[in-house]
Each structure stands twice: as C-alpha cells, then as structure tokens.
Design an enzyme around this catalytic site. Sequence first.
Site, PDB file in Angstrom:
ATOM      1  N   ALA A  66       0.673  -1.156   0.206  1.00  0.00           N
ATOM      2  CA  ALA A  66      -0.170  -0.014   0.012  1.00  0.00           C
ATOM      3  C   ALA A  66       0.879   1.290   0.046  1.00  0.00           C
ATOM      4  O   ALA A  66       2.128   1.132   0.429  1.00  0.00           O
ATOM      5  CB  ALA A  66      -0.960  -0.106   1.235  1.00  0.00           C
ATOM      6  N   GLY A 112      -0.307  -5.129   0.823  1.00  0.00           N
ATOM      7  CA  GLY A 112      -1.513  -5.105   0.186  1.00  0.00           C
ATOM      8  C   GLY A 112      -1.566  -5.581  -1.149  1.00  0.00           C
ATOM      9  O   GLY A 112      -2.807  -6.215  -1.659  1.00  0.00           O
ATOM     10  N   GLU A 115      -2.309  -9.331  -0.273  1.00  0.00           N
ATOM     11  CA  GLU A 115      -3.646  -9.463  -0.183  1.00  0.00           C
ATOM     12  C   GLU A 115      -4.572  -9.299  -1.431  1.00  0.00           C
ATOM     13  O   GLU A 115      -5.665  -9.940  -1.230  1.00  0.00           O
ATOM     14  CB  GLU A 115      -4.216  -8.357   1.252  1.00  0.00           C
ATOM     15  CG  GLU A 115      -3.510  -8.829   2.255  1.00  0.00           C
ATOM     16  CD  GLU A 115      -3.635  -7.395   3.310  1.00  0.00           C
ATOM     17  OE1 GLU A 115      -4.305  -7.882   4.437  1.00  0.00           O
ATOM     18  OE2 GLU A 115      -3.192  -6.437   3.000  1.00  0.00           O
ATOM     19  N   GLU A 135       4.182  -6.023   7.106  1.00  0.00           N
ATOM     20  CA  GLU A 135       3.480  -4.865   7.897  1.00  0.00           C
ATOM     21  C   GLU A 135       4.038  -4.953   9.459  1.00  0.00           C
ATOM     22  O   GLU A 135       3.998  -3.691   9.927  1.00  0.00           O
ATOM     23  CB  GLU A 135       2.047  -5.338   8.213  1.00  0.00           C
ATOM     24  CG  GLU A 135       1.139  -4.935   6.942  1.00  0.00           C
ATOM     25  CD  GLU A 135       1.139  -6.155   5.823  1.00  0.00           C
ATOM     26  OE1 GLU A 135       0.454  -5.895   4.864  1.00  0.00           O
ATOM     27  OE2 GLU A 135       1.903  -6.831   5.882  1.00  0.00           O
TER      28      GLU A 135
END
Length: 260
Positions: A66, A112, A115, A135
């Site tokens: 992200a 992300g 994901e 993360e």
Amino acid sequence: MNFQNIITELESNILKITINRPTKLNALNKQTLEELHIAILDAQDNKEVGGIILTGSGEKAFVAGADISEFSNYSVDEGRKLAFNGQDDVFDMIANSEKPVLAAINGFALGGGLELALACHIRIASENAKLGFPEVTLGLIPGYGGTQRLTQLIGKGRAMEMILTANMIDANEAFNYGLLNKVTTAEELMPTCLKMMETIISRSPTAISAAIRAINAGFNAANDGFMVEIEEFGKCFGTEDFKEGVNAFLEKRKPVFLRK
C-alpha cells in the site's frame, strides 16, 4: 471510463486489469483502490466479460504494498475505516466476484499487494516473484484480509511464520506452500494465465459462479458450506447451461454456453 492508475483491456471475453503505477512499484493508494472497485463492479454486469486477470505493470512488481504516505498520520478510527472500506469495496468484491479472477503475479507482491492476490480465485506467478507481509516492521498487521485468507490457504503455522517474521518467500516456496497454483518464466506468465482463463470461461458461466459461491461458503462461519453446495447444485438443474451441457454430452459435441 478513463482511469488514471489502472489499464483495462477486454479481448476474447477476458478483461485484463493492469495496475499502472510503475514508479511506485504499483503501490495501492486510494485512487487505485477506487478504480479497481469500479472496474471489478462494472465487469460483473458486462456480458462480454467471462473472466478477469489482475496484474501489475512492468517486471519489477505486481503490487509492492500500500502507499504508506497516504496513511502515515492516521488515527485509530481512520485506520479502522481504511481497512473496512478496502475490504468491502475491493478485496471482498474480488473474492466474491461472480466472474473468475486470476492474479498474474510479476515480481513483488507485498503487503496489500499479496492481499490483493489472495483475494483472487487463482494465483500464477513468474519465477522471479517475491511474496510477503512486511507490516509488522511498520508496527502494523495486514488489514485487507491477509491474516484470514493466508491462513485459510496455507495453514496457521506457515501463515504465522510469514506474518510474524515479515520475511519474503520466493515463487517456488510459495508454490510448495500452496499459495500459488503455478510458477512460470516471466515470458510465459501472461500466456499461461490467458490459457487457463480461456479454459475456465469455455465452461458454463452459471456453474462457474455457483462453484465460486459454494467454495467461498465453506470459509464463512455463518454458512454451512455443505448446505450451500446442495442448494447451488440443485439450482443448476434449472439452468439453460445444464440443458446445453447434457445435450452436448449426449450428442458427443462441445457445449456452447451463452453469457448472461
């Protein structure tokens, strides 16, 4: 619609969506997520779309996470809203898409980005792919379903290791974990993805959608996956695709399914 951060190409009933932020290694920002939401949503109602392939521009990254700069100063409530909206608008939408969605993973799929790949129904990667969840090095955890979908796919122990260590794994290890369906050379990645999607969309579209719903039901504690399967199986008998499929079998020919 004219998108700024993604490129959409529809050919032979396959919608290819390319995340196009190469200078940012295709990192997901708000605008990119909004554009993905629109593109995936529109595809559900487009009769010309049989399946979707998600990929990233260039050879370095599928999606390298992200865009951290957008939420570096977020409060607790803002962080919760960020995860909720992302899940609802993009990641769950992909996972529950009536059309099959395949991730073509070229290069880094981190945070992300991983994901996003996990939300897809099938994942194929080039042999230079690197996958991981960094993360915890930022004082965060995966927030777009990573703790759940990774665990469902590869098991609790390996998911714990990947998320808690933040270490990346290569494509071959990811394949051995069951995270990837196939590993190819960089040159063969897209042809391999297209060939698989061509096979999938040659099958009954109503049955494909029913199968996706039944499989997903088994991972939702609110559902009895076996009962959902029974219901979806029964509904198939009332479809034109069932009539065509059976007739084609009895007549010893290939079925011709129509897109709804």
